[in-house]
Design a protein around this motif. Structure first.
Motif, PDB file in Angstrom:
ATOM      1  N   LEU A  97       0.704  -1.079  -0.001  1.00  0.00           N
ATOM      2  CA  LEU A  97      -0.137  -0.110   0.138  1.00  0.00           C
ATOM      3  C   LEU A  97       1.080   0.947  -0.199  1.00  0.00           C
ATOM      4  N   GLU A  98       1.979   1.139   0.949  1.00  0.00           N
ATOM      5  CA  GLU A  98       2.933   2.362   0.895  1.00  0.00           C
ATOM      6  C   GLU A  98       3.538   2.809  -0.649  1.00  0.00           C
ATOM      7  N   TYR A  99       3.935   1.687  -1.302  1.00  0.00           N
ATOM      8  CA  TYR A  99       4.394   1.810  -2.491  1.00  0.00           C
ATOM      9  C   TYR A  99       3.299   2.411  -3.508  1.00  0.00           C
ATOM     10  N   LEU A 100       2.046   1.945  -3.504  1.00  0.00           N
ATOM     11  CA  LEU A 100       1.056   2.350  -4.551  1.00  0.00           C
ATOM     12  C   LEU A 100       0.595   3.765  -4.014  1.00  0.00           C
ATOM     13  N   TYR A 101       0.432   3.795  -2.782  1.00  0.00           N
ATOM     14  CA  TYR A 101      -0.058   5.333  -2.287  1.00  0.00           C
ATOM     15  C   TYR A 101       1.140   6.518  -2.955  1.00  0.00           C
ATOM     16  N   ASP A 102       2.111   5.975  -2.822  1.00  0.00           N
ATOM     17  CA  ASP A 102       3.415   6.946  -3.161  1.00  0.00           C
ATOM     18  C   ASP A 102       3.572   7.115  -4.795  1.00  0.00           C
ATOM     19  N   ASP A 103       3.575   5.883  -5.270  1.00  0.00           N
ATOM     20  CA  ASP A 103       3.710   5.769  -6.725  1.00  0.00           C
ATOM     21  C   ASP A 103       2.646   6.529  -7.321  1.00  0.00           C
ATOM     22  N   ALA A 104       1.455   6.528  -7.005  1.00  0.00           N
ATOM     23  CA  ALA A 104       0.093   7.002  -7.664  1.00  0.00           C
ATOM     24  C   ALA A 104       0.015   8.508  -7.147  1.00  0.00           C
ATOM     25  N   VAL A 166      -7.815  12.699 -17.690  1.00  0.00           N
ATOM     26  CA  VAL A 166      -6.906  11.572 -17.654  1.00  0.00           C
ATOM     27  C   VAL A 166      -7.797  10.366 -16.739  1.00  0.00           C
ATOM     28  N   TYR A 167      -7.751   9.211 -16.974  1.00  0.00           N
ATOM     29  CA  TYR A 167      -8.170   7.947 -16.176  1.00  0.00           C
ATOM     30  C   TYR A 167      -6.946   7.004 -16.030  1.00  0.00           C
ATOM     31  N   ILE A 168      -6.910   6.501 -14.745  1.00  0.00           N
ATOM     32  CA  ILE A 168      -5.823   5.621 -14.588  1.00  0.00           C
ATOM     33  C   ILE A 168      -6.099   4.379 -13.952  1.00  0.00           C
ATOM     34  N   ILE A 169      -5.618   3.276 -14.553  1.00  0.00           N
ATOM     35  CA  ILE A 169      -6.185   1.991 -14.040  1.00  0.00           C
ATOM     36  C   ILE A 169      -4.859   1.198 -13.741  1.00  0.00           C
ATOM     37  N   TYR A 170      -4.737   0.928 -12.189  1.00  0.00           N
ATOM     38  CA  TYR A 170      -3.674   0.320 -11.831  1.00  0.00           C
ATOM     39  C   TYR A 170      -3.891  -1.321 -11.755  1.00  0.00           C
ATOM     40  N   THR A 171      -2.815  -1.627 -12.567  1.00  0.00           N
ATOM     41  CA  THR A 171      -2.865  -3.133 -13.047  1.00  0.00           C
ATOM     42  C   THR A 171      -1.651  -3.983 -12.266  1.00  0.00           C
ATOM     43  N   GLY A 172      -2.264  -4.877 -11.419  1.00  0.00           N
ATOM     44  CA  GLY A 172      -1.390  -5.789 -10.465  1.00  0.00           C
ATOM     45  C   GLY A 172      -0.354  -6.763 -11.407  1.00  0.00           C
ATOM     46  N   GLY A 173       0.818  -6.353 -11.385  1.00  0.00           N
ATOM     47  CA  GLY A 173       1.816  -7.174 -12.195  1.00  0.00           C
ATOM     48  C   GLY A 173       1.959  -8.323 -11.821  1.00  0.00           C
ATOM     49  N   THR A 174       2.138  -9.256 -12.690  1.00  0.00           N
ATOM     50  CA  THR A 174       2.127 -10.952 -12.550  1.00  0.00           C
ATOM     51  C   THR A 174       3.814 -11.098 -11.953  1.00  0.00           C
ATOM     52  N   THR A 175       4.571 -10.369 -12.320  1.00  0.00           N
ATOM     53  CA  THR A 175       5.951 -10.281 -12.225  1.00  0.00           C
ATOM     54  C   THR A 175       6.583  -9.266 -11.674  1.00  0.00           C
ATOM     55  N   GLY A 176       5.975  -8.074 -11.469  1.00  0.00           N
ATOM     56  CA  GLY A 176       6.813  -7.002 -10.918  1.00  0.00           C
ATOM     57  C   GLY A 176       5.591  -6.157 -10.024  1.00  0.00           C
ATOM     58  N   MET A 177       5.905  -4.913  -9.730  1.00  0.00           N
ATOM     59  CA  MET A 177       5.135  -4.335  -9.003  1.00  0.00           C
ATOM     60  C   MET A 177       3.984  -3.490  -9.788  1.00  0.00           C
ATOM     61  N   PRO A 178       2.903  -3.189  -9.193  1.00  0.00           N
ATOM     62  CA  PRO A 178       1.704  -2.747 -10.071  1.00  0.00           C
ATOM     63  C   PRO A 178       2.192  -1.416 -10.675  1.00  0.00           C
ATOM     64  N   LYS A 179       1.340  -1.241 -12.076  1.00  0.00           N
ATOM     65  CA  LYS A 179       1.863   0.131 -12.579  1.00  0.00           C
ATOM     66  C   LYS A 179       0.365   0.633 -12.990  1.00  0.00           C
ATOM     67  N   PHE A 382      -2.112   6.046 -23.168  1.00  0.00           N
ATOM     68  CA  PHE A 382      -0.784   6.730 -23.504  1.00  0.00           C
ATOM     69  C   PHE A 382       0.613   6.881 -22.748  1.00  0.00           C
ATOM     70  N   GLY A 383       0.510   5.823 -21.872  1.00  0.00           N
ATOM     71  CA  GLY A 383       1.594   5.559 -20.998  1.00  0.00           C
ATOM     72  C   GLY A 383       1.289   5.082 -19.707  1.00  0.00           C
ATOM     73  N   TYR A 384       2.609   4.876 -18.877  1.00  0.00           N
ATOM     74  CA  TYR A 384       2.620   4.459 -17.474  1.00  0.00           C
ATOM     75  C   TYR A 384       2.707   5.404 -16.594  1.00  0.00           C
ATOM     76  N   TYR A 385       2.065   5.811 -15.572  1.00  0.00           N
ATOM     77  CA  TYR A 385       2.357   6.760 -14.590  1.00  0.00           C
ATOM     78  C   TYR A 385       3.749   6.620 -13.876  1.00  0.00           C
ATOM     79  N   ASN A 386       4.521   7.727 -13.847  1.00  0.00           N
ATOM     80  CA  ASN A 386       5.771   7.536 -13.006  1.00  0.00           C
ATOM     81  C   ASN A 386       6.858   6.806 -13.718  1.00  0.00           C
ATOM     82  N   ASP A 387       6.680   6.011 -14.810  1.00  0.00           N
ATOM     83  CA  ASP A 387       7.373   5.389 -15.314  1.00  0.00           C
ATOM     84  C   ASP A 387       7.648   5.500 -16.799  1.00  0.00           C
ATOM     85  N   PRO A 388       8.630   6.322 -17.250  1.00  0.00           N
ATOM     86  CA  PRO A 388       8.663   6.709 -18.523  1.00  0.00           C
ATOM     87  C   PRO A 388       9.698   5.761 -19.299  1.00  0.00           C
TER      88      PRO A 388
END
Length: 530
Positions: A97-104, A166-179, A382-388
């Motif tokens: 949760l800390e990761y997602l709250y911060d990343d988002a 903008v509309y953002i959908i966080y998708t849980g990664g099967t091999t990494g952190m959600p994006k 059009f892209g991933y948030y905080n992940d150029p």
């Protein structure tokens, strides 16, 4: 009015306000209902509250809830003030949760009181998250949901919106952190049906409202949790058709079937075997009046042939659809007859903007047998948030046109159908041979003693990687010899798992997505013990 989700819903509330928009069935047997007008008024109240709390256009609002009226209200409320709703996986623990709250970059959070302890711990480490609304209880750190609504007006009074919102959908990664997958509102609308999933997209927002007005009574049910993008999009698709959307708070197969019976559901959306198999078991165990049900569609996770066949036998009058798409692409294709992981997954593109591109980003010629990646252009994210870096890798330009590389390995057959072998990131290279887990998983799940299975690669001194399977049995676990013989009857030797690990419960997301990181750890532990 624009192709903006808040604009469109407000148009529906004005045009068909008396029609039921949402029904929520709870495990105690009760139901909650809201008309389009009532839901619009509740969303207005919460929108005013969030705006008064300092949530401005472009800021991010997390939603950490089970399915319910509060979820869709919070979703609409954020969109009304041009804020960005962010789905939060309710299974996440404090560190996640800390990761997602911060990343988002969340500034506000609407959450269920059941998650109070982990929310408090995680939020304390994310100072930007300064406002919280708690549902189903109270908290010294949040305002109670009823109080947030009671103190705010039911009228609108919001500014002009845009199809560029903008509309953002966080998708849980099967091999990494959600994006966080970023969409423009108009593209998102078009990518998921364009207001008319059974034909050409609506030409204007007004045409969406007119079609919903003219539609007859229709009841649709997303069975997946709303924290999954597929359920959110199924909800909007239904609303654009003037439908009543039905939810259960959490997925329980028997409860879902009772709800279909009670509410006369016409279509249900599920996500793969993780939901299909419990539904089949519940159907076999009890009797339900499902005469209203005409369509069952699966997307977001694999529906294996064995499970599909069993469902079809139990639901002979229901059309079962296997759809192909992702949070980044939207709906892209439908499975052709006979398509399955065991026999080969084959899809018919739903538009001309779907291609298979080779390593040089050139289109794969039909019938050539060349492998490439499924790619889509047009209405895409059009892209991933905080992940150029990941954005640049996934969204590429080919001859002046922007394409999404989905990561799905495929070829194009002579008749133009796309044969998909699996996700490239999960492909196992064992002794130079490529093995796609989906095929082996489907074969394993055909064994009568296997309830669920995940296949992964683990290190091997001789072959680089070996195929390993994590298996959840029904009751008594089959022996490894039994599974080996079962697999060798239909699979080449190099595809047959050489390591097995048996678990009491498979780890998947609430929407049924596999956790391959966990499966790899479990398989490696089993290999170390042998």
């Amino acid at each position: 009015m624009e192709f903006n989700h808040a604009d469109l819903f407000e148009g529906l509330a004005d045009a068909i306000g008396e029609r039921t928009a949402v029904v929520v069935f709870d495990s105690a047997g009760g139901t909650q209902r809201r008309t389009y007008a009532e839901l619009d008024a509740d969303a207005n109240r919460l929108a005013h509250h969030l705006r008064d709390a300092g949530v401005t256009a472009g800021r991010h609002v997390g939603i950490q809830l089970y399915n319910g009226l509060e979820y869709v209200t919070a979703l609409l409320a954020a969109l009304k003030i041009r804020a960005v709703p962010v789905n939060v996986n309710y299974r996440y623990v404090e560190a996640e949760l800390e990761y997602l709250y911060d990343d988002a970059d969340l500034v506000a959070l609407v959450y269920d009181a059941e998650f109070e302890d982990r929310v408090t711990t995680a939020a304390a480490r994310v100072p930007a998250l300064r406002h919280r609304v708690v549902v189903g209880g109270t908290s010294p750190h949040a305002i109670a949901y009823p109080d947030a609504l009671a103190g705010s007006p039911a009228a609108r009074g919001f500014g002009k919106r845009s199809g560029e919102d903008v509309y953002i959908i966080y998708t849980g990664g099967t091999t990494g952190m959600p994006k966080g997958v970023m969409w423009r509102s108009a593209d998102l609308f078009m990518a998921f049906g364009g207001g008319n999933p059974y034909g050409d997209p609506r030409e204007t927002p007004e045409a969406v409202i007119e079609a919903a007005q003219d539609s007859g009574p229709l009841v649709m049910m997303p069975a997946a949790p709303l924290m999954h993008g597929a359920a959110q999009m199924a909800t909007f698709i239904g609303w654009w058709m003037g439908a009543t959307i039905v939810y259960t708070r959490r997925f329980d197969a028997a409860e879902v079937l009772r709800t279909i019976e009670n509410e006369k559901v016409f279509t249900i959306n599920i996500t793969g075997d993780a939901m299909a198999r419990p539904l089949a078991d519940a159907l076999a165990a009890d009797s339900y009046d499902l005469s209203s049900l005409a369509v069952l569609s699966s997307t977001g996770a694999i529906l294996s042939g064995a499970v599909r066949d069993r469902l079809q036998e139990l639901l002979p009058n229901v059309a079962i659809l296997d759809n192909f798409g992702s949070s980044e692409s939207g709906f892209t294709a439908s499975g052709v007859d006979g398509s399955s992981p065991e026999s080969g997954m084959r899809y018919r593109p739903n538009n001309a903007r779907l291609r298979v591109l080779d390593d040089a980003l050139q289109e794969v010629r039909p019938g050539s047998g060349v492998l490439g990646q499924v790619a889509k252009s047009g209405h895409i994210a059009f892209g991933y948030y905080n992940d150029p870096k990941k954005t640049a890798k996934t969204f590429v330009e080919v001859e002046g046109e922007r394409w999404l590389l989905t990561g799905d390995i495929a070829t194009v057959e002579a008749d133009g159908t796309i044969a998909v072998f699996g996700r490239g990131s999960q492909c196992i290279n064992t002794g130079g041979e490529k093995v796609f887990p989906e095929e082996i998983e489907a074969v394993l799940k055909r064994h009568p003693a296997v309830f669920d299975a995940l296949v992964t690669g683990i290190p091997d001194e001789r072959f680089g990687s070996r195929v390993a399977a994590v298996v959840q049995p029904y009751d008594q676990a089959p022996t490894t010899d039994e599974l080996d013989a079962h697999c060798r009857g239909v699979l080449s030797g190099y595809k047959v798992p050489r390591t097995y690990a048996f678990v009491d419960e498979m780890r998947r997301s609430p929407a049924g997505k596999a956790d391959y990181r966990w499966a790899k750890q479990i398989a490696e532990q089993a290999a170390a013990r042998t």
